[in-house]
Write a protein that holds these residues in place. Structure first.
Motif, PDB file in Angstrom:
ATOM      1  N   ASP A 157       0.815  -1.214   0.000  1.00 60.39           N
ATOM      2  CA  ASP A 157       0.000   0.000   0.000  1.00 60.39           C
ATOM      3  C   ASP A 157       0.850   1.267   0.000  1.00 60.39           C
ATOM      4  O   ASP A 157       0.482   2.274  -0.616  1.00 60.39           O
ATOM      5  CB  ASP A 157      -0.932   0.002   1.214  1.00 60.39           C
ATOM      6  N   THR A 158       1.969   1.241   0.694  1.00 66.46           N
ATOM      7  CA  THR A 158       2.841   2.423   0.735  1.00 66.46           C
ATOM      8  C   THR A 158       3.298   2.800  -0.664  1.00 66.46           C
ATOM      9  O   THR A 158       3.254   3.974  -1.057  1.00 66.46           O
ATOM     10  CB  THR A 158       4.063   2.164   1.638  1.00 66.46           C
ATOM     11  N   GLU A 159       3.731   1.815  -1.437  1.00 69.93           N
ATOM     12  CA  GLU A 159       4.204   2.087  -2.796  1.00 69.93           C
ATOM     13  C   GLU A 159       3.070   2.579  -3.692  1.00 69.93           C
ATOM     14  O   GLU A 159       3.272   3.448  -4.549  1.00 69.93           O
ATOM     15  CB  GLU A 159       4.846   0.827  -3.372  1.00 69.93           C
ATOM     16  N   LYS A 160       1.875   2.042  -3.498  1.00 69.59           N
ATOM     17  CA  LYS A 160       0.723   2.511  -4.279  1.00 69.59           C
ATOM     18  C   LYS A 160       0.422   3.976  -3.969  1.00 69.59           C
ATOM     19  O   LYS A 160       0.227   4.795  -4.879  1.00 69.59           O
ATOM     20  CB  LYS A 160      -0.501   1.651  -3.968  1.00 69.59           C
ATOM     21  N   VAL A 161       0.393   4.300  -2.686  1.00 66.01           N
ATOM     22  CA  VAL A 161       0.071   5.669  -2.283  1.00 66.01           C
ATOM     23  C   VAL A 161       1.141   6.639  -2.773  1.00 66.01           C
ATOM     24  O   VAL A 161       0.828   7.756  -3.213  1.00 66.01           O
ATOM     25  CB  VAL A 161      -0.101   5.752  -0.753  1.00 66.01           C
ATOM     26  N   LEU A 162       2.402   6.240  -2.722  1.00 70.73           N
ATOM     27  CA  LEU A 162       3.476   7.115  -3.202  1.00 70.73           C
ATOM     28  C   LEU A 162       3.306   7.435  -4.684  1.00 70.73           C
ATOM     29  O   LEU A 162       3.596   8.557  -5.118  1.00 70.73           O
ATOM     30  CB  LEU A 162       4.840   6.467  -2.953  1.00 70.73           C
ATOM     31  N   GLN A 163       2.815   6.478  -5.462  1.00 73.93           N
ATOM     32  CA  GLN A 163       2.596   6.734  -6.887  1.00 73.93           C
ATOM     33  C   GLN A 163       1.461   7.732  -7.101  1.00 73.93           C
ATOM     34  O   GLN A 163       1.560   8.636  -7.941  1.00 73.93           O
ATOM     35  CB  GLN A 163       2.299   5.421  -7.616  1.00 73.93           C
ATOM     36  N   VAL A 164       0.383   7.580  -6.339  1.00 73.26           N
ATOM     37  CA  VAL A 164      -0.739   8.521  -6.458  1.00 73.26           C
ATOM     38  C   VAL A 164      -0.316   9.908  -5.969  1.00 73.26           C
ATOM     39  O   VAL A 164      -0.688  10.933  -6.557  1.00 73.26           O
ATOM     40  CB  VAL A 164      -1.958   8.018  -5.659  1.00 73.26           C
ATOM     41  N   LEU A 165       0.454   9.937  -4.916  1.00 72.58           N
ATOM     42  CA  LEU A 165       0.972  11.195  -4.371  1.00 72.58           C
ATOM     43  C   LEU A 165       1.808  11.932  -5.417  1.00 72.58           C
ATOM     44  O   LEU A 165       1.624  13.141  -5.646  1.00 72.58           O
ATOM     45  CB  LEU A 165       1.811  10.885  -3.129  1.00 72.58           C
ATOM     46  N   HIS A 166       2.709  11.220  -6.053  1.00 74.11           N
ATOM     47  CA  HIS A 166       3.586  11.840  -7.055  1.00 74.11           C
ATOM     48  C   HIS A 166       2.785  12.303  -8.270  1.00 74.11           C
ATOM     49  O   HIS A 166       3.033  13.390  -8.812  1.00 74.11           O
ATOM     50  CB  HIS A 166       4.667  10.845  -7.469  1.00 74.11           C
TER      51      HIS A 166
END
Length: 372
Positions: A157-166
């Motif tokens: 989930d952390t990696e998914k959220v980082l992609q949406v954040l970017h």
């Protein structure tokens, strides 16, 4: 006898020379310059145009903030530079020789970064419930069609959220002077495509809606300073928090700056982030998918956000188009108030009564698992 005297004289001369060398070694180093303009760096943060060489000032002193146990300091002239570490409450000095003639004595003094960890209670207030979207939403379905996101190689989930954040951070350039016409992600993104530039709350809304469209539980979080009632300049900032199912915790993310704070490999919520700034500055990091040259620096972000991490509030109803709006005691938002602090009831800067919040000092209540 004469031979012994000669030997003694030789020994004394060697001692004297060694002593002289020691004194020379103690003298501050000298760097050169042909211009009075300088730049300096504290850890990773460069400061240009803030300090000029001033030979007429005796013992010219630059105070720098040491955020951790020491600060890596670099001082750069137009032709030379010097580097060293500075610890809190200590000083180091050097000379700048301007145009091979005038010497300017420069002292660098470390000032400890002062901030106190904020405390909250850990009671569970079962009567206060925060509601989130459950099931499909026509609005979120339309958002997914209009602005689909494809997450690549995300293993958690952390990696998914980082992609949406970017992705969110790259939709437009920040401007604190323009507000979008509507406060929903689709409208904001349409305006951004037409060249619109918006402030922090627009990033927070788009980030929240895109995460909710992907099945996360996300919310906007309104941050306010301890002196929000009387502060002469804007006392607030808006960010986003998202619940990570695989970690079973809420996480703070800032779309304007493209950052997610983390400590020991665990992403932090806003309260944990403030505590990490206060007690673990050397260890916490800012996760981001931004390129190195465009990443928000740790010092720069802390300088900006730290004051705002005092009062936190979020809406009690995060559903899209519910039949009736969820309120608690007639209030639409929940504000987390530090233990011992007064409830924030008015903000002079915006001439606004804060009459829409239910107050709590319980971090457990504010960060309850999204069940409703």
């Amino acid at each position: 006898m004469k031979r012994n005297i000669a030997i003694l004289l030789g020994v004394f001369m060697m001692i004297a020379c060694a002593s002289d060398k020691k004194e020379i070694d103690k003298k501050p180093p000298v760097i050169k310059a042909t211009s009075t303009e300088t730049a300096y760096k504290v850890d990773t943060e460069w400061f240009a145009g803030r300090w000029s060489i001033a030979p007429h000032v005796a013992h010219d002193t630059l105070e720098i903030i040491c955020y951790g146990s020491k600060a890596a300091f670099t001082f750069k002239t137009d032709i030379d530079s010097i580097q060293f570490d500075v610890k809190p409450n200590t000083s180091k000095d050097f000379y700048v020789q301007l145009n091979d003639t005038i010497l300017a004595h420069t002292i660098i003094t470390g000032i400890p970064f002062k901030t106190e960890a904020i405390s909250h209670t850990n009671t569970d207030e079962s009567t206060i419930k925060i509601k989130y979207q459950r099931g499909k939403s026509d609005y979120l379905e339309n958002l997914k069609k209009a602005y689909p996101l494809t997450l690549s190689n995300a293993s958690n989930d952390t990696e998914k959220v980082l992609q949406v954040l970017h992705w969110t951070n790259n939709r437009w350039k920040h401007s604190g002077n323009n507000s979008p016409k509507k406060n929903d992600a689709i409208s904001i993104l349409q305006e951004a495509e037409a060249g619109g530039r918006f402030p922090c709350f627009a990033y927070a809304i788009v980030l929240r809606d895109q995460l909710n469209a992907l099945g996360f539980k996300a919310r906007t979080v309104y941050l306010k300073t301890a002196d929000a009632k009387t502060r002469k300049n804007p006392p607030g900032h808006v960010a986003t928090e998202v619940y990570l199912n695989d970690l079973q915790k809420w996480v703070f993310i800032d779309g304007q700056f493209d950052v997610m704070p983390s400590l020991d490999g665990v992403p932090l919520n806003a309260v944990e982030f403030q505590h990490a700034i206060s007690t673990n500055f050397d260890k916490f990091e800012l996760l981001s998918l931004a390129a190195e040259k465009t990443k928000t620096s740790k010092i720069g972000y802390v300088n900006f956000v730290n004051d705002y991490l005092f009062y936190l509030d979020t809406t009690l109803d995060n559903r899209y188009h519910p039949d009736s709006r969820h309120l608690v005691d007639g209030k639409a938002s929940l504000m987390l108030v530090p233990s011992g602090a007064e409830n924030l009831d008015h903000i002079n800067f915006w001439e606004m009564d804060v009459n829409y919040c239910k107050y709590t000092t319980s971090a457990n209540t504010f960060y309850a698992k999204p069940m409703y």
